[in-house]
Design a protein around this motif. Structure first.
Motif, PDB file in Angstrom:
ATOM      1  N   TYR A 192     -19.823 -34.292 -23.910  1.00  0.00           N
ATOM      2  CA  TYR A 192     -19.318 -35.115 -24.016  1.00  0.00           C
ATOM      3  C   TYR A 192     -19.943 -35.146 -25.848  1.00  0.00           C
ATOM      4  O   TYR A 192     -19.339 -35.599 -26.488  1.00  0.00           O
ATOM      5  CB  TYR A 192     -19.847 -36.530 -23.392  1.00  0.00           C
ATOM      6  N   LEU A 193     -21.661 -35.071 -25.891  1.00  0.00           N
ATOM      7  CA  LEU A 193     -22.018 -34.954 -26.466  1.00  0.00           C
ATOM      8  C   LEU A 193     -21.175 -33.938 -28.221  1.00  0.00           C
ATOM      9  O   LEU A 193     -21.509 -33.892 -29.511  1.00  0.00           O
ATOM     10  CB  LEU A 193     -23.280 -34.092 -27.188  1.00  0.00           C
ATOM     11  N   VAL A 194     -20.695 -32.243 -27.696  1.00  0.00           N
ATOM     12  CA  VAL A 194     -19.551 -31.759 -28.311  1.00  0.00           C
ATOM     13  C   VAL A 194     -18.701 -32.417 -29.387  1.00  0.00           C
ATOM     14  O   VAL A 194     -18.726 -32.187 -30.359  1.00  0.00           O
ATOM     15  CB  VAL A 194     -19.491 -30.624 -27.868  1.00  0.00           C
ATOM     16  N   ILE A 195     -18.108 -33.157 -28.634  1.00  0.00           N
ATOM     17  CA  ILE A 195     -17.031 -34.030 -28.706  1.00  0.00           C
ATOM     18  C   ILE A 195     -17.553 -35.295 -30.028  1.00  0.00           C
ATOM     19  O   ILE A 195     -17.045 -35.209 -30.907  1.00  0.00           O
ATOM     20  CB  ILE A 195     -16.494 -34.610 -28.100  1.00  0.00           C
ATOM     21  N   SER A 196     -18.733 -35.729 -29.911  1.00  0.00           N
ATOM     22  CA  SER A 196     -19.072 -36.493 -31.419  1.00  0.00           C
ATOM     23  C   SER A 196     -19.277 -35.408 -32.101  1.00  0.00           C
ATOM     24  O   SER A 196     -19.442 -36.490 -33.349  1.00  0.00           O
ATOM     25  CB  SER A 196     -19.852 -37.457 -30.394  1.00  0.00           C
ATOM     26  N   THR A 197     -19.972 -34.157 -32.369  1.00  0.00           N
ATOM     27  CA  THR A 197     -20.822 -33.537 -32.672  1.00  0.00           C
ATOM     28  C   THR A 197     -19.556 -32.733 -33.597  1.00  0.00           C
ATOM     29  O   THR A 197     -19.750 -32.728 -35.056  1.00  0.00           O
ATOM     30  CB  THR A 197     -21.289 -32.437 -32.520  1.00  0.00           C
ATOM     31  N   ILE A 198     -18.483 -32.444 -33.258  1.00  0.00           N
ATOM     32  CA  ILE A 198     -17.164 -31.728 -33.919  1.00  0.00           C
ATOM     33  C   ILE A 198     -16.785 -33.410 -34.520  1.00  0.00           C
ATOM     34  O   ILE A 198     -16.578 -33.264 -36.227  1.00  0.00           O
ATOM     35  CB  ILE A 198     -16.226 -31.887 -33.045  1.00  0.00           C
ATOM     36  N   GLY A 199     -16.645 -34.486 -34.190  1.00  0.00           N
ATOM     37  CA  GLY A 199     -16.537 -35.450 -34.958  1.00  0.00           C
ATOM     38  C   GLY A 199     -17.481 -35.494 -36.486  1.00  0.00           C
ATOM     39  O   GLY A 199     -17.191 -36.142 -37.761  1.00  0.00           O
ATOM     40  N   PHE A 200     -18.885 -35.870 -36.319  1.00  0.00           N
ATOM     41  CA  PHE A 200     -19.668 -36.005 -37.278  1.00  0.00           C
ATOM     42  C   PHE A 200     -19.724 -34.628 -38.034  1.00  0.00           C
ATOM     43  O   PHE A 200     -19.271 -35.326 -39.446  1.00  0.00           O
ATOM     44  CB  PHE A 200     -21.308 -35.693 -36.369  1.00  0.00           C
ATOM     45  N   LEU A 201     -19.112 -33.348 -37.931  1.00  0.00           N
ATOM     46  CA  LEU A 201     -19.484 -32.855 -38.459  1.00  0.00           C
ATOM     47  C   LEU A 201     -17.926 -32.605 -39.294  1.00  0.00           C
ATOM     48  O   LEU A 201     -18.250 -31.979 -41.046  1.00  0.00           O
ATOM     49  CB  LEU A 201     -19.290 -30.911 -37.955  1.00  0.00           C
ATOM     50  N   SER A 202     -17.046 -32.985 -38.980  1.00  0.00           N
ATOM     51  CA  SER A 202     -15.589 -33.074 -39.563  1.00  0.00           C
ATOM     52  C   SER A 202     -16.326 -33.927 -40.773  1.00  0.00           C
ATOM     53  O   SER A 202     -15.478 -34.278 -41.939  1.00  0.00           O
ATOM     54  CB  SER A 202     -14.541 -33.401 -38.689  1.00  0.00           C
ATOM     55  N   TRP A 203     -16.828 -35.271 -40.528  1.00  0.00           N
ATOM     56  CA  TRP A 203     -16.800 -36.183 -41.787  1.00  0.00           C
ATOM     57  C   TRP A 203     -18.025 -35.905 -42.995  1.00  0.00           C
ATOM     58  O   TRP A 203     -17.670 -35.371 -44.151  1.00  0.00           O
ATOM     59  CB  TRP A 203     -17.669 -37.394 -41.491  1.00  0.00           C
ATOM     60  N   MET A 204     -18.653 -35.005 -42.683  1.00  0.00           N
ATOM     61  CA  MET A 204     -19.854 -34.225 -43.615  1.00  0.00           C
ATOM     62  C   MET A 204     -19.088 -33.143 -43.970  1.00  0.00           C
ATOM     63  O   MET A 204     -19.159 -32.817 -45.556  1.00  0.00           O
ATOM     64  CB  MET A 204     -20.785 -33.332 -42.467  1.00  0.00           C
ATOM     65  N   ILE A 205     -18.037 -32.370 -44.052  1.00  0.00           N
ATOM     66  CA  ILE A 205     -17.437 -31.633 -43.721  1.00  0.00           C
ATOM     67  C   ILE A 205     -16.739 -32.029 -45.214  1.00  0.00           C
ATOM     68  O   ILE A 205     -16.419 -31.366 -46.844  1.00  0.00           O
ATOM     69  CB  ILE A 205     -16.392 -30.480 -43.576  1.00  0.00           C
ATOM     70  N   SER A 206     -15.793 -33.203 -45.162  1.00  0.00           N
ATOM     71  CA  SER A 206     -15.298 -34.027 -45.679  1.00  0.00           C
ATOM     72  C   SER A 206     -15.184 -34.202 -47.200  1.00  0.00           C
ATOM     73  O   SER A 206     -15.236 -34.335 -48.057  1.00  0.00           O
ATOM     74  CB  SER A 206     -14.025 -34.755 -44.535  1.00  0.00           C
ATOM     75  N   GLU A 207     -16.449 -34.571 -46.605  1.00  0.00           N
ATOM     76  CA  GLU A 207     -17.495 -35.540 -47.959  1.00  0.00           C
ATOM     77  C   GLU A 207     -17.748 -34.983 -48.715  1.00  0.00           C
ATOM     78  O   GLU A 207     -18.148 -34.711 -49.867  1.00  0.00           O
ATOM     79  CB  GLU A 207     -18.366 -36.393 -47.416  1.00  0.00           C
ATOM     80  N   ILE A 208     -18.318 -33.686 -48.275  1.00  0.00           N
ATOM     81  CA  ILE A 208     -19.068 -32.613 -49.035  1.00  0.00           C
ATOM     82  C   ILE A 208     -17.970 -31.611 -50.128  1.00  0.00           C
ATOM     83  O   ILE A 208     -18.219 -31.043 -51.247  1.00  0.00           O
ATOM     84  CB  ILE A 208     -20.248 -31.269 -47.907  1.00  0.00           C
ATOM     85  N   PHE A 209     -16.680 -30.954 -48.949  1.00  0.00           N
ATOM     86  CA  PHE A 209     -16.024 -29.842 -49.264  1.00  0.00           C
ATOM     87  C   PHE A 209     -14.309 -30.714 -49.419  1.00  0.00           C
ATOM     88  O   PHE A 209     -13.469 -30.520 -48.963  1.00  0.00           O
ATOM     89  CB  PHE A 209     -16.544 -29.073 -49.061  1.00  0.00           C
ATOM     90  N   CYS A 210     -14.637 -32.094 -50.431  1.00  0.00           N
ATOM     91  CA  CYS A 210     -13.830 -32.717 -50.483  1.00  0.00           C
ATOM     92  C   CYS A 210     -11.945 -32.148 -50.577  1.00  0.00           C
ATOM     93  O   CYS A 210     -12.419 -31.631 -52.775  1.00  0.00           O
ATOM     94  CB  CYS A 210     -13.965 -34.042 -51.083  1.00  0.00           C
ATOM     95  N   ASN A 211     -11.268 -31.797 -50.345  1.00  0.00           N
ATOM     96  CA  ASN A 211     -10.009 -31.836 -50.793  1.00  0.00           C
ATOM     97  C   ASN A 211      -8.281 -31.712 -50.302  1.00  0.00           C
ATOM     98  O   ASN A 211      -9.069 -32.985 -49.204  1.00  0.00           O
ATOM     99  CB  ASN A 211      -9.863 -29.848 -51.089  1.00  0.00           C
ATOM    100  N   GLU A 212      -7.670 -31.772 -50.454  1.00  0.00           N
ATOM    101  CA  GLU A 212      -6.288 -32.240 -49.550  1.00  0.00           C
ATOM    102  C   GLU A 212      -5.934 -31.819 -48.083  1.00  0.00           C
ATOM    103  O   GLU A 212      -6.016 -32.059 -47.884  1.00  0.00           O
ATOM    104  CB  GLU A 212      -4.980 -31.942 -50.560  1.00  0.00           C
ATOM    105  N   TYR A 213      -7.120 -30.476 -48.112  1.00  0.00           N
ATOM    106  CA  TYR A 213      -6.898 -30.527 -46.348  1.00  0.00           C
ATOM    107  C   TYR A 213      -8.453 -31.462 -45.968  1.00  0.00           C
ATOM    108  O   TYR A 213      -8.026 -31.387 -44.607  1.00  0.00           O
ATOM    109  CB  TYR A 213      -7.467 -28.362 -45.932  1.00  0.00           C
ATOM    110  N   THR A 214      -9.922 -31.138 -46.046  1.00  0.00           N
ATOM    111  CA  THR A 214     -10.692 -31.877 -44.972  1.00  0.00           C
ATOM    112  C   THR A 214     -10.862 -33.085 -45.754  1.00  0.00           C
ATOM    113  O   THR A 214     -11.669 -33.685 -44.870  1.00  0.00           O
ATOM    114  CB  THR A 214     -11.788 -30.965 -45.465  1.00  0.00           C
ATOM    115  N   VAL A 215      -9.788 -34.100 -46.223  1.00  0.00           N
ATOM    116  CA  VAL A 215      -9.813 -34.883 -46.074  1.00  0.00           C
ATOM    117  C   VAL A 215      -9.891 -35.772 -45.346  1.00  0.00           C
ATOM    118  O   VAL A 215     -10.079 -36.975 -44.942  1.00  0.00           O
ATOM    119  CB  VAL A 215      -8.630 -35.291 -47.093  1.00  0.00           C
TER     120      VAL A 215
END
Length: 255
Positions: A192-215
């Motif tokens: 369950y913690l892995v599920i939340s961690t994937i969500g958190f990392l997805s957000w961070m990647i989206s903000e740091i490497f913002c493009n039409e895919y990571t959005v």
């Protein structure tokens, strides 16, 4: 009564007849004891790709998933955990408003409900983990103090970009308690913690490497981060009910 008032406030914000053009205009706030005027303008990856203009439709509408989490999974019995469910329910509407209008009041509604969810979650975890009232009073005071500091921190417009760090630090003791309780009661929590961690990392990647895919990383955050933690909360709520019965029986046998 308090939750009724909060619900009415969020409904007012949610159904506010404010045009997108006016509501996404930057807010200028004068700092106290100074003549400095600071502009509030926060853009997540989605609106950055739209030339810094809202609304963020993907982020806004997927925010409503957060509201549905306690509705579909169910509400816990423990009072503190129940308050977490309330906070998530309100947060879905607040997050929608924030992403749609990108306003200062939206930021406060969204992030304060996140702070409350973590605060009540830690309250419940502390009550489950510790039975020593003296230690509990100290731990609850520290939790309340940090929550109070987070709320003050959140009102300072210059600190807007530091909220993820402040909230991340506040999540840390919750994760520690989750692990500690899991070891004590031999409970599975990592998936369950892995599920939340994937969500958190997805957000961070989206903000740091913002493009039409990571959005879409922020969308994943809305789905996975609350879901993983809420599944843990519901599992621990059952443990709490069992532990409370044990403590009650012991107190009856040893008055």
């Amino acid at each position: 009564m308090l939750y009724t008032q909060l619900f009415l406030l969020l409904c007012t914000l949610f159904f506010s007849h404010v045009s997108t053009k006016n509501s996404t205009q930057p807010l200028f706030i004068q700092c106290p004891n100074t003549t400095e005027i600071v502009e509030f303008k926060h853009n997540f990856c989605e609106s950055r790709l739209q030339h810094y203009e809202g609304p963020e439709l993907y982020n806004a509408y997927t925010s409503l998933f957060i509201t549905t989490v306690p509705l579909f999974i169910g509400f816990p019995e423990n009072e503190a955990f129940y308050n977490v469910a309330y906070a998530l329910f309100f947060n879905g509407f607040a997050s929608f408003y924030y992403h749609y209008y990108l306003s200062w009041i939206g930021k406060q509604a969204d992030e304060i409900s996140m702070i409350f969810a973590n605060y009540f979650g830690i309250v419940g975890l502390l009550n489950l983990r510790y039975n020593n009232k003296k230690n509990l009073k100290l731990y609850h005071f520290v939790n309340l103090l940090y929550m109070y500091q987070c709320l003050i921190f959140n009102t300072v417009i210059q600190f807007d970009k530091w909220f993820p760090l402040a909230f991340g630090l506040y999540i840390t003791p919750a994760i520690y308690l989750i692990r500690d309780i899991a070891i004590l009661h031999n409970v599975e929590y990592k998936k369950y913690l892995v599920i939340s961690t994937i969500g958190f990392l997805s957000w961070m990647i989206s903000e740091i490497f913002c493009n039409e895919y990571t959005v879409y990383g922020h969308v994943v955050w809305h789905f996975l981060f609350p879901l993983g933690f809420y599944l843990i909360l519901m599992k621990y709520d059952k443990i709490y009910t069992r532990v409370q019965k044990q403590r009650l029986s012991i107190s009856v046998l040893n008055p």
